[in-house]
Scaffold this motif. Sequence first.
Motif, short mmCIF file in Angstrom:
data_model
loop_
_atom_site.label_atom_id
_atom_site.label_comp_id
_atom_site.label_asym_id
_atom_site.label_seq_id
_atom_site.Cartn_x
_atom_site.Cartn_y
_atom_site.Cartn_z
N PRO A 18 0.80 -1.32 -0.04
CA PRO A 18 0.00 0.01 0.01
C PRO A 18 0.83 1.22 -0.24
N ASP A 19 1.95 1.36 0.71
CA ASP A 19 2.64 2.53 0.72
C ASP A 19 3.67 2.57 -0.58
N ILE A 20 3.76 1.74 -1.54
CA ILE A 20 4.62 1.57 -2.43
C ILE A 20 3.86 1.56 -3.98
N VAL A 21 2.85 0.47 -4.04
CA VAL A 21 2.14 0.01 -5.34
C VAL A 21 1.25 -0.68 -5.30
N TYR A 22 0.18 -0.32 -6.11
CA TYR A 22 -1.15 -1.00 -6.09
C TYR A 22 -0.92 -1.65 -7.57
N ASP A 23 -1.41 -2.92 -7.55
CA ASP A 23 -1.50 -3.97 -8.66
C ASP A 23 -3.08 -4.17 -9.22
N PHE A 24 -3.27 -3.66 -10.36
CA PHE A 24 -4.71 -3.68 -10.82
C PHE A 24 -4.76 -4.37 -12.33
N PRO A 25 -6.00 -4.80 -12.58
CA PRO A 25 -6.07 -5.14 -14.09
C PRO A 25 -6.44 -4.06 -15.12
N ARG A 26 -6.59 -4.33 -16.37
CA ARG A 26 -6.81 -3.25 -17.32
C ARG A 26 -8.04 -2.71 -16.96
N SER A 27 -9.33 -3.40 -16.71
CA SER A 27 -10.65 -2.87 -16.30
C SER A 27 -10.65 -1.55 -15.59
N TYR A 28 -9.71 -1.33 -14.68
CA TYR A 28 -9.54 -0.13 -13.84
C TYR A 28 -8.49 0.71 -14.39
N LEU A 29 -8.13 0.59 -15.44
CA LEU A 29 -7.06 1.53 -15.90
C LEU A 29 -7.46 2.85 -16.09
N THR A 102 -24.66 3.85 -1.49
CA THR A 102 -25.94 4.38 -0.63
C THR A 102 -27.42 4.31 -1.42
N GLU A 103 -28.32 3.61 -0.93
CA GLU A 103 -29.63 3.78 -1.48
C GLU A 103 -30.23 5.34 -0.90
N PRO A 104 -31.19 5.57 -1.77
CA PRO A 104 -31.96 6.83 -1.49
C PRO A 104 -32.44 6.99 0.00
N ASP A 105 -32.75 5.74 0.72
CA ASP A 105 -33.43 5.81 1.90
C ASP A 105 -32.16 5.54 2.95
N GLY A 106 -31.09 5.67 2.43
CA GLY A 106 -29.87 5.57 3.39
C GLY A 106 -29.44 4.29 3.84
N THR A 107 -29.72 3.29 3.13
CA THR A 107 -29.34 2.16 3.50
C THR A 107 -28.41 1.53 2.60
N PRO A 108 -27.63 0.55 2.84
CA PRO A 108 -26.62 -0.07 1.91
C PRO A 108 -27.07 -0.53 0.62
N LYS A 109 -26.64 -0.37 -0.45
CA LYS A 109 -26.71 -0.94 -1.80
C LYS A 109 -26.13 -2.53 -1.68
N LYS A 110 -26.67 -3.27 -2.53
CA LYS A 110 -26.00 -4.57 -2.68
C LYS A 110 -25.64 -5.04 -3.98
N GLY A 111 -24.53 -5.90 -4.25
CA GLY A 111 -23.82 -5.87 -5.41
C GLY A 111 -23.52 -4.61 -6.26
N GLY A 112 -23.32 -4.72 -7.44
CA GLY A 112 -22.84 -3.39 -8.36
C GLY A 112 -21.74 -2.91 -8.03
N ALA A 113 -21.54 -1.81 -7.46
CA ALA A 113 -20.38 -0.82 -6.99
C ALA A 113 -19.96 -1.28 -5.98
N VAL A 114 -20.82 -2.16 -5.05
CA VAL A 114 -20.07 -2.64 -3.74
C VAL A 114 -19.12 -3.69 -4.23
N GLN A 115 -18.97 -4.43 -5.34
CA GLN A 115 -18.09 -5.37 -5.81
C GLN A 115 -16.85 -4.82 -6.09
N LEU A 116 -16.81 -3.65 -6.74
CA LEU A 116 -15.62 -3.02 -7.40
C LEU A 116 -14.48 -2.96 -6.58
N ALA A 117 -13.32 -3.17 -6.88
CA ALA A 117 -11.98 -2.98 -6.38
C ALA A 117 -11.50 -1.63 -6.51
#
Length: 310
Positions: A18-29, A102-117
């Motif tokens: 974490p203080d030197i380098v972060y390794d990631f795939p092309r999808s996040y380039l 966050t959902e409009p009512d303030g509750t946590p969303k499930k799936g989608g963006a939650v899974q993104l690295a």
Amino acid sequence: MAKLVLLHKANSIYEDEPDIVYDFPRSYLKAIEEAVGDWIVYYEPVKAGPRGYFAVARIDRVIPKPGVEGRFLAMIEPGSFLSFDWEVPRLVQGRPLETALTEPDGTPKKGGAVQLAVRRLPEADFARIVNLGLPQELEQIEAIRYDPQPAEVNDEVKPFERPVLERLTRRPYRDVAFRRKVREAYGYRCAMSGLMLRNGGGRPEVQAAHIRPVESQGSDSVRNGLALSGTLHWMFDRGLISVADDCETILVSHNKVPGDVVGRLLAPDGKLVRPEDSRNAPHPENLRWHRENVFGRGLPEGPTPWGGAG
């Protein structure tokens, strides 16, 4: 530029440091290229552990990962990484700290963006997370930690509120944050003597030493730190002692340090005390740098902490 959340877990299959380098795939380039020159927050996913948001750093540049097609490395700007003083939970009062989760009512969303690295992080979300993990009054908290009722207190004087980014780049603030995390990691015990010394007011005498100095592109990561007594800190900085490549055997420059001094100052087994959490153990590369660049150099002129001239 854009701020991001980067997911990181210890012992992952990727070559993250974490203080030197972060390794990631092309999808996040694309997202990470947009963040070059800006700040990111590190986050530990639920399956990896309990930490939640745990550190901040700034991306310096992005390069292809040598020899690996489709993977890239985000190089962290030297001196920018800083662990949070308090790890920030994923939810506060049941609500996510990231608007995108966050959902409009303030509750946590499930799936989608939650899974993104890799997730984009609005400025307001970034400030909220950093303020929880690295409060702006951290220096004042540390100053009165062992003296909660100083002799002179002016209740009308309020601490100057520094903007988040100014705080993250101020050396005095970073020194306090680094010292708190390193001493805590070692249980306020000297890593080379094994002693836990406190003064009459309960203040720990142990100091936080950078293994690779900040001026030599060392980071403020706990893995670049050792909790040391004042004398051993002095000796470590001047190359009179170091740590072997097994990451535990204490090396001594015997032609410069008298044997009786070694016997008085170091643990009898000659081994380094390890932090309780293995994730905080000194990084082998930092110890190697110290051995190769600091250990064994000439003793400076003048008196030594144990008495007598150098």
